[in-house]
Design a protein around this motif. Structure first.
Motif, PDB file in Angstrom:
ATOM      1  N   ILE A 181     -63.764  23.167 -14.707  1.00 29.96           N
ATOM      2  CA  ILE A 181     -63.967  24.231 -13.720  1.00 29.96           C
ATOM      3  C   ILE A 181     -63.381  23.842 -12.369  1.00 29.96           C
ATOM      4  N   LEU A 182     -63.576  22.598 -11.932  1.00 27.73           N
ATOM      5  CA  LEU A 182     -63.054  22.182 -10.625  1.00 27.73           C
ATOM      6  C   LEU A 182     -61.530  22.188 -10.608  1.00 27.73           C
ATOM      7  N   LEU A 183     -60.911  21.717 -11.698  1.00 25.14           N
ATOM      8  CA  LEU A 183     -59.444  21.779 -11.773  1.00 25.14           C
ATOM      9  C   LEU A 183     -58.966  23.227 -11.704  1.00 25.14           C
ATOM     10  N   THR A 184     -59.659  24.091 -12.424  1.00 25.65           N
ATOM     11  CA  THR A 184     -59.284  25.511 -12.426  1.00 25.65           C
ATOM     12  C   THR A 184     -59.561  26.155 -11.078  1.00 25.65           C
ATOM     13  N   SER A 185     -60.600  25.716 -10.381  1.00 23.31           N
ATOM     14  CA  SER A 185     -60.904  26.291  -9.069  1.00 23.31           C
ATOM     15  C   SER A 185     -59.777  26.014  -8.076  1.00 23.31           C
ATOM     16  N   ILE A 186     -59.115  24.864  -8.230  1.00 26.57           N
ATOM     17  CA  ILE A 186     -57.964  24.569  -7.366  1.00 26.57           C
ATOM     18  C   ILE A 186     -56.832  25.555  -7.647  1.00 26.57           C
ATOM     19  N   SER A 187     -56.638  25.875  -8.924  1.00 27.14           N
ATOM     20  CA  SER A 187     -55.617  26.869  -9.282  1.00 27.14           C
ATOM     21  C   SER A 187     -55.970  28.233  -8.725  1.00 27.14           C
ATOM     22  N   TYR A 188     -57.253  28.609  -8.775  1.00 27.60           N
ATOM     23  CA  TYR A 188     -57.670  29.869  -8.162  1.00 27.60           C
ATOM     24  C   TYR A 188     -57.320  29.873  -6.683  1.00 27.60           C
ATOM     25  N   GLY A 189     -57.524  28.738  -6.010  1.00 22.77           N
ATOM     26  CA  GLY A 189     -57.200  28.657  -4.587  1.00 22.77           C
ATOM     27  C   GLY A 189     -55.736  28.907  -4.317  1.00 22.77           C
ATOM     28  N   HIS A 190     -54.852  28.296  -5.115  1.00 16.53           N
ATOM     29  CA  HIS A 190     -53.411  28.525  -4.946  1.00 16.53           C
ATOM     30  C   HIS A 190     -53.059  30.001  -5.126  1.00 16.53           C
ATOM     31  N   MET A 191     -53.632  30.631  -6.142  1.00 15.55           N
ATOM     32  CA  MET A 191     -53.279  32.019  -6.425  1.00 15.55           C
ATOM     33  C   MET A 191     -53.876  32.986  -5.400  1.00 15.55           C
ATOM     34  N   ILE A 192     -55.043  32.668  -4.878  1.00 14.89           N
ATOM     35  CA  ILE A 192     -55.630  33.527  -3.838  1.00 14.89           C
ATOM     36  C   ILE A 192     -54.761  33.514  -2.588  1.00 14.89           C
ATOM     37  N   ARG A 193     -54.209  32.342  -2.249  1.00 21.22           N
ATOM     38  CA  ARG A 193     -53.340  32.263  -1.070  1.00 21.22           C
ATOM     39  C   ARG A 193     -52.092  33.117  -1.267  1.00 21.22           C
ATOM     40  N   ARG A 194     -51.620  33.193  -2.482  1.00 21.65           N
ATOM     41  CA  ARG A 194     -50.404  33.984  -2.763  1.00 21.65           C
ATOM     42  C   ARG A 194     -50.732  35.455  -2.950  1.00 21.65           C
ATOM     43  N   ASN A 199     -54.506  28.950 -14.520  1.00 20.15           N
ATOM     44  CA  ASN A 199     -53.741  27.695 -14.476  1.00 20.15           C
ATOM     45  C   ASN A 199     -52.271  27.922 -14.816  1.00 20.15           C
ATOM     46  N   LEU A 200     -52.007  28.721 -15.845  1.00 19.09           N
ATOM     47  CA  LEU A 200     -50.613  29.008 -16.211  1.00 19.09           C
ATOM     48  C   LEU A 200     -49.900  29.813 -15.128  1.00 19.09           C
ATOM     49  N   SER A 201     -50.638  30.661 -14.433  1.00 20.49           N
ATOM     50  CA  SER A 201     -50.035  31.476 -13.370  1.00 20.49           C
ATOM     51  C   SER A 201     -49.528  30.607 -12.227  1.00 20.49           C
ATOM     52  N   VAL A 202     -50.267  29.546 -11.900  1.00 25.69           N
ATOM     53  CA  VAL A 202     -49.819  28.638 -10.844  1.00 25.69           C
ATOM     54  C   VAL A 202     -48.489  27.996 -11.229  1.00 25.69           C
ATOM     55  N   ILE A 203     -48.397  27.496 -12.451  1.00 22.09           N
ATOM     56  CA  ILE A 203     -47.151  26.862 -12.908  1.00 22.09           C
ATOM     57  C   ILE A 203     -46.006  27.870 -12.913  1.00 22.09           C
ATOM     58  N   SER A 204     -46.273  29.078 -13.425  1.00 25.76           N
ATOM     59  CA  SER A 204     -45.232  30.102 -13.506  1.00 25.76           C
ATOM     60  C   SER A 204     -44.748  30.535 -12.125  1.00 25.76           C
ATOM     61  N   ARG A 205     -45.692  30.813 -11.225  1.00 26.89           N
ATOM     62  CA  ARG A 205     -45.334  31.338  -9.913  1.00 26.89           C
ATOM     63  C   ARG A 205     -44.667  30.281  -9.043  1.00 26.89           C
ATOM     64  N   TYR A 206     -45.314  29.156  -8.870  1.00 30.44           N
ATOM     65  CA  TYR A 206     -44.850  28.174  -7.891  1.00 30.44           C
ATOM     66  C   TYR A 206     -43.779  27.239  -8.450  1.00 30.44           C
ATOM     67  N   ALA A 207     -43.990  26.712  -9.660  1.00 28.28           N
ATOM     68  CA  ALA A 207     -43.053  25.727 -10.201  1.00 28.28           C
ATOM     69  C   ALA A 207     -41.815  26.373 -10.805  1.00 28.28           C
ATOM     70  N   LEU A 208     -42.008  27.416 -11.639  1.00 27.17           N
ATOM     71  CA  LEU A 208     -40.875  28.007 -12.349  1.00 27.17           C
ATOM     72  C   LEU A 208     -40.154  29.072 -11.531  1.00 27.17           C
ATOM     73  N   ARG A 209     -40.888  30.016 -10.957  1.00 27.55           N
ATOM     74  CA  ARG A 209     -40.235  31.116 -10.243  1.00 27.55           C
ATOM     75  C   ARG A 209     -39.759  30.722  -8.850  1.00 27.55           C
ATOM     76  N   GLU A 210     -40.567  29.941  -8.137  1.00 25.01           N
ATOM     77  CA  GLU A 210     -40.206  29.603  -6.762  1.00 25.01           C
ATOM     78  C   GLU A 210     -39.606  28.210  -6.646  1.00 25.01           C
ATOM     79  N   CYS A 229     -53.372  19.927 -15.967  1.00 24.96           N
ATOM     80  CA  CYS A 229     -54.626  19.267 -16.358  1.00 24.96           C
ATOM     81  C   CYS A 229     -55.739  20.299 -16.535  1.00 24.96           C
ATOM     82  N   GLY A 230     -55.764  21.291 -15.641  1.00 22.08           N
ATOM     83  CA  GLY A 230     -56.737  22.366 -15.787  1.00 22.08           C
ATOM     84  C   GLY A 230     -56.554  23.110 -17.092  1.00 22.08           C
ATOM     85  N   PHE A 231     -55.295  23.424 -17.433  1.00 18.33           N
ATOM     86  CA  PHE A 231     -55.004  24.121 -18.687  1.00 18.33           C
ATOM     87  C   PHE A 231     -55.429  23.284 -19.890  1.00 18.33           C
TER      88      PHE A 231
END
Length: 465
Positions: free
Chosen positions: A61-74, A384-395, A413-415
């Motif tokens: 949950i904590l690993l995933t919460s960090i991913s939620y934070g990244h996506m909320i900022r975007r 978690n996959l959305s963070v990788i797709s948005r920030y790492a792959l698309r941007e 790690c979250g995934f």
């Protein structure tokens, strides 16, 4: 690709919530006292290692919460995982994530009605349970129609009293253990779980698979942390406030769960069926066995209020998800995309969720919890996959060590941690979840004219950042 922006209602959600408002709503949704309800089920599933199952769940949950934070900022949208997958992976994927998340969000108010009815039936066994279902659903719906700020203020004192109850209960258990007594009787040198032993966390009988099975059930206990993302359009300074609130809500809840269940596991060291008549409804019996009938009566009376606070927060979350999907036009915009110009709430959705919650009178708690786990795990996986797709792959934000850690390593790690929970998910949850997903695919095929077009989406964030 077709995007439907349409004309938005003149009324919009209002930004009225600060950091502690959001944390309070999250803790009320999580409902710390739920640890009493799930203890029997998780003790059986984890081979009597409930606190370790909580640790497994908390790490994921904590690993995933960090991913939620990244996506909320975007994407500071009330659509939560639905919006993140829609914008970062594909609109059709986003719809399926949102559709599956309904099993989490839409059933969460219902499970709180079921819990409240269990407690009320224990106190007033002669009253028909349908009386409680109708009265509690009407109350939950009425509070939500008042708005998110009212929900936060209503929940704040309830969360405080919950923490006091858990602290008092844990002290009572500790006192009994210190006197050399557990639920089986006097503690001897041969008793497996001595006070301050680490065996409730790990011993020679520990099975990692069993611990993970227990952790999948405990996703239900943490569902409130992710629902906070649905308050994005009602939170002040969203991009700073919500990531902090989501992480802190999960962390606070996890620490409370682990400490409390350590002592409870010491006190109930064996097969939960030997202590409880129904391991799916353990709170009334746990309170009675530890604190006596008077303590049980007082806490159960308050527990009714706590589950209603959780239900009210859950009700708020699902109504916002339905609003965003309605605003997109993937479901009926006039109904689901409506905001009341008087209360600035998605009032039609709140009423619809109230009607769905009435079906609590027909449902069993263990089945509903299993179905919630399917929806929660789906949302966590794709955030978690959305963070990788948005920030790492698309941007392409993988040029520095910090970016690789933030946008690849942590979400990966979250995934992986969530995928481990998928491997041990209960068969009931998987069966009902896949049936629900199949209906979603059929509806999406209809909406996109046989998948000739992509699912419609609202363009608020396309030109930002």
């Amino acid at each position: 690709m077709t995007n439907i922006s349409g004309t938005q209602s003149a009324a919009k959600l209002q930004k009225t919530l600060g950091l502690w408002h959001v944390i309070i709503i999250g803790l009320a949704y999580v409902q710390p006292m739920t640890l009493f309800d799930t203890f029997g089920l998780v003790s059986e599933a984890s081979n009597h290692h409930v606190p370790t199952s909580y640790i497994f769940a908390l790490v994921a949950i904590l690993l995933t919460s960090i991913s939620y934070g990244h996506m909320i900022r975007r994407y500071p949208s009330s659509g939560s995982a639905y919006t993140y997958a829609q914008k970062s992976i594909h609109p059709n994927v986003g719809f399926m994530v949102g559709w599956s998340s309904w099993l989490d969000y839409l059933l969460s108010p219902m499970v709180n009605i079921i819990l409240a009815v269990i407690y009320l039936t224990a106190l007033f066994p002669d009253i028909n349970h349908w009386v409680w279902v109708v009265v509690l659903t009407a109350f939950m719906t009425g509070v939500n129609l008042r708005g998110a700020r009212f929900v936060a203020n209503f929940n704040s004192w309830i969360v405080l009293v919950q923490l006091i109850v858990i602290g008092t209960f844990t002290y009572l258990v500790y006192s009994k253990l210190q006197m050399g007594v557990n639920a089986d009787g006097p503690i001897t040198a041969e008793t497996r779980y001595q006070l301050w032993t680490l065996e409730p966390f790990w011993n020679e009988l520990t099975s990692v698979g069993a611990l993970i099975t227990g952790a999948t059930l405990l996703c239900f206990s943490f569902t409130g942390f992710d629902s906070l993302s649905s308050l994005a359009e009602e939170t002040k300074d969203t991009e700073k406030t919500l990531p902090k609130a989501i992480f802190l809500t999960a962390l606070f809840a996890g620490v409370i769960f682990i400490i409390s269940t350590y002592f409870i596991q010491l006190y109930f060291p064996g097969n939960p069926s030997s202590y409880f008549k129904d391991i799916a409804e353990t709170q009334p019996e746990i309170l009675l066995l530890v604190g006596g009938s008077l303590f049980q009566s007082y806490v159960l009376a308050f527990a009714i209020i706590t589950v209603m606070a959780s239900g009210i927060s859950a009700h708020a979350g699902v109504s916002r998800l339905m609003y965003v999907m309605g605003r997109d036009g993937i479901i009926n915009k006039k109904i689901f995309g409506h905001i009341s110009p008087k209360t600035f709430t998605p009032s039609y959705n709140i009423l619809i969720v109230g009607l769905v919650a009435l079906s609590a009178g027909f449902m069993d708690l263990d089945i509903v919890i299993s179905m919630i786990s399917f929806g929660a795990l789906t949302a966590f996986t794709f955030v978690n996959l959305s963070v990788i797709s948005r920030y790492a792959l698309r941007e392409g934000r993988t040029k520095t060590f910090k970016e690789i850690i933030n946008y690849v390593v942590i979400p990966l790690c979250g995934f992986i941690s969530i995928f481990a929970l998928w491997l041990e998910i209960e068969e009931t949850a998987l069966k009902y979840g896949l049936w629900w997903a199949m209906f979603g695919v059929l509806y999406l095929g209809y909406k996109t004219k046989g998948f000739k077009y992509t699912a419609p989406q609202y363009n608020e964030f396309d030109d930002k950042h």
